[in-house]
Design an enzyme around this catalytic site. Structure first.
Site, PDB file in Angstrom:
ATOM      1  N   ASP A  34      -5.790   0.998  -2.471  1.00  0.00           N
ATOM      2  CA  ASP A  34      -4.843   2.112  -2.579  1.00  0.00           C
ATOM      3  C   ASP A  34      -3.504   1.591  -3.110  1.00  0.00           C
ATOM      4  O   ASP A  34      -3.013   0.558  -2.652  1.00  0.00           O
ATOM      5  CB  ASP A  34      -4.664   2.725  -1.175  1.00  0.00           C
ATOM      6  CG  ASP A  34      -3.923   4.038  -1.198  1.00  0.00           C
ATOM      7  OD1 ASP A  34      -3.943   4.725  -2.238  1.00  0.00           O
ATOM      8  OD2 ASP A  34      -3.333   4.404  -0.145  1.00  0.00           O
ATOM      9  N   HIS A  35      -2.911   2.305  -4.045  1.00  0.00           N
ATOM     10  CA  HIS A  35      -1.588   1.958  -4.595  1.00  0.00           C
ATOM     11  C   HIS A  35      -1.429   0.499  -4.997  1.00  0.00           C
ATOM     12  O   HIS A  35      -0.506  -0.178  -4.536  1.00  0.00           O
ATOM     13  CB  HIS A  35      -0.469   2.349  -3.609  1.00  0.00           C
ATOM     14  CG  HIS A  35      -0.291   3.822  -3.519  1.00  0.00           C
ATOM     15  ND1 HIS A  35       0.376   4.562  -4.477  1.00  0.00           N
ATOM     16  CD2 HIS A  35      -0.730   4.708  -2.604  1.00  0.00           C
ATOM     17  CE1 HIS A  35       0.344   5.833  -4.141  1.00  0.00           C
ATOM     18  NE2 HIS A  35      -0.327   5.960  -3.017  1.00  0.00           N
TER      19      HIS A  35
ATOM     20  N   HIS B  88       3.781  11.207   1.017  1.00  0.00           N
ATOM     21  CA  HIS B  88       3.276  10.216   1.965  1.00  0.00           C
ATOM     22  C   HIS B  88       4.075  10.321   3.261  1.00  0.00           C
ATOM     23  O   HIS B  88       5.234  10.699   3.249  1.00  0.00           O
ATOM     24  CB  HIS B  88       3.452   8.806   1.394  1.00  0.00           C
ATOM     25  CG  HIS B  88       2.638   8.558   0.158  1.00  0.00           C
ATOM     26  ND1 HIS B  88       3.179   8.105  -1.009  1.00  0.00           N
ATOM     27  CD2 HIS B  88       1.305   8.694  -0.065  1.00  0.00           C
ATOM     28  CE1 HIS B  88       2.209   7.958  -1.909  1.00  0.00           C
ATOM     29  NE2 HIS B  88       1.068   8.318  -1.363  1.00  0.00           N
ATOM     30  N   GLY B  89       3.461   9.922   4.370  1.00  0.00           N
ATOM     31  CA  GLY B  89       4.177   9.944   5.647  1.00  0.00           C
ATOM     32  C   GLY B  89       4.186  11.345   6.235  1.00  0.00           C
ATOM     33  O   GLY B  89       3.360  12.189   5.891  1.00  0.00           O
TER      34      GLY B  89
ATOM     35  N   THR C 111      -1.305   8.409   7.178  1.00  0.00           N
ATOM     36  CA  THR C 111      -0.377   8.466   8.308  1.00  0.00           C
ATOM     37  C   THR C 111      -1.026   9.059   9.563  1.00  0.00           C
ATOM     38  O   THR C 111      -0.794   8.586  10.675  1.00  0.00           O
ATOM     39  CB  THR C 111       0.879   9.270   7.910  1.00  0.00           C
ATOM     40  OG1 THR C 111       1.446   8.644   6.751  1.00  0.00           O
ATOM     41  CG2 THR C 111       1.908   9.293   9.015  1.00  0.00           C
TER      42      THR C 111
HETATM   43 ZN   LIG Z   1      -0.784   7.592  -1.920  1.00  0.00          ZN
END
Ligand SMILES: [Zn+2]
Length: 284
Positions: free
Chosen positions: A82-83, A180-181, A233
């Protein structure tokens, strides 16, 4: 079964109007959780590792652990990076046996992002590894990557098609206002754009940042064309809450296996719920 290439499952999701869950794992227990939930729901699933998890274990150990976690599962499980930001880490992940990698150069201008992504695609495809790219910017915090709300850039259909044509990515993360988060404000989602890209594109689309979205909104995103959705998350939250609640209620009991078994149960329930909402139940 052995780990599989996620391309087939994501393309089947695109064609079948459902979505494959890509769950961020942080250790062996979270891998076991995703595999157990996928098995229970007879669903395909993706284990994905962010740069923080890679720093913790290294790519070789992660591949070995994922292979063990998936070995006895009758449902297909893939391991995804991921990323990916650092070409060196991406190269190591490809060599170590990751089934797909994300190259995230989305903070760069279009041309640079396309050139960097193209190079990763060439290298990955030569090794039979699928690639996810990203254009536009998903806000929030993903490990050490921080993108503020005012830095969000929504993907346009024209850019999405052009980017995929130029780079050859197998699936593309479109920034449509998810983050995100945890959401601090209600996100402004551009679901129509997702729908429009889905109509015009011949490749599957990825949505990041499922945590905090209502199940109704997630179903809408799946209906609009999300074929892979990332959940990170919420996994950390459920994991930490389960540990905290169990330990708080039994402060003088020192049975670590019970503490972990409780966390595993809570996580399997939660991941299973998302698999249902994504529509991938019974699709293995
Ligand atoms: Zn992402």
């Amino acid at each position: 079964m052995p780990l599989v290439d996620p391309k087939g499952m994501i393309e089947a999701a695109r064609a079948g109007g459902f979505c494959v869950g890509a769950f961020n794992i942080v250790d062996f227990l979270s891998m076991e959780v995703v595999v157990a939930a996928a098995e229970e729901k007879r669903a395909p699933a993706i284990l994905q590792a962010s740069s923080g998890t890679i720093k913790r274990f290294g790519v070789r150990k992660l591949v070995a652990l994922a292979r063990i976690a998936a070995a006895e599962s009758p449902t297909p499980i893939a391991l995804h990076l991921d990323h990916g930001k650092d070409p060196k880490v991406i190269n190591e992940a490809i060599k170590a046996g990751f089934n797909s990698v994300m190259i995230d150069a989305s903070e760069r201008p279009f041309e640079e992002n396309a050139a960097i992504t193209r190079r990763v695609v060439e290298e990955a495809h030569a090794a039979g590894v699928a690639v996810e790219g990203e254009i536009g910017r998903v806000v929030g915090v993903e490990d050490d990557i921080v993108v503020r709300q005012d830095q969000a850039i929504y993907t346009t259909p024209k850019e999405a098609l052009e980017f995929q044509r130029r780079t050859g990515v197998d699936f593309l993360a479109a920034a449509i206002g998810t983050a995100h988060g945890f959401y601090k404000v209600t996100p402004k989602l551009d679901i129509d754009t997702l729908r429009q890209i889905r109509r015009e594109a011949s490749f599957p689309l990825v949505v990041h940042g499922a945590t905090g979205l209502s199940f109704e909104v997630i179903r809408e995103l799946v209906g609009a064309g999300a074929a892979k959705m990332n959940l990170s998350t919420q996994i950390k939250k459920t994991y930490i809450d389960a540990l905290y609640d169990y330990i708080s209620a039994r402060r003088t009991e020192y049975d670590i296996l019970k503490v972990l078994a409780n966390a595993k149960n809570e996580l399997v329930k939660m991941v299973g719920q998302y698999i249902d909402v994504l529509g991938s139940t019974g699709k293995a």
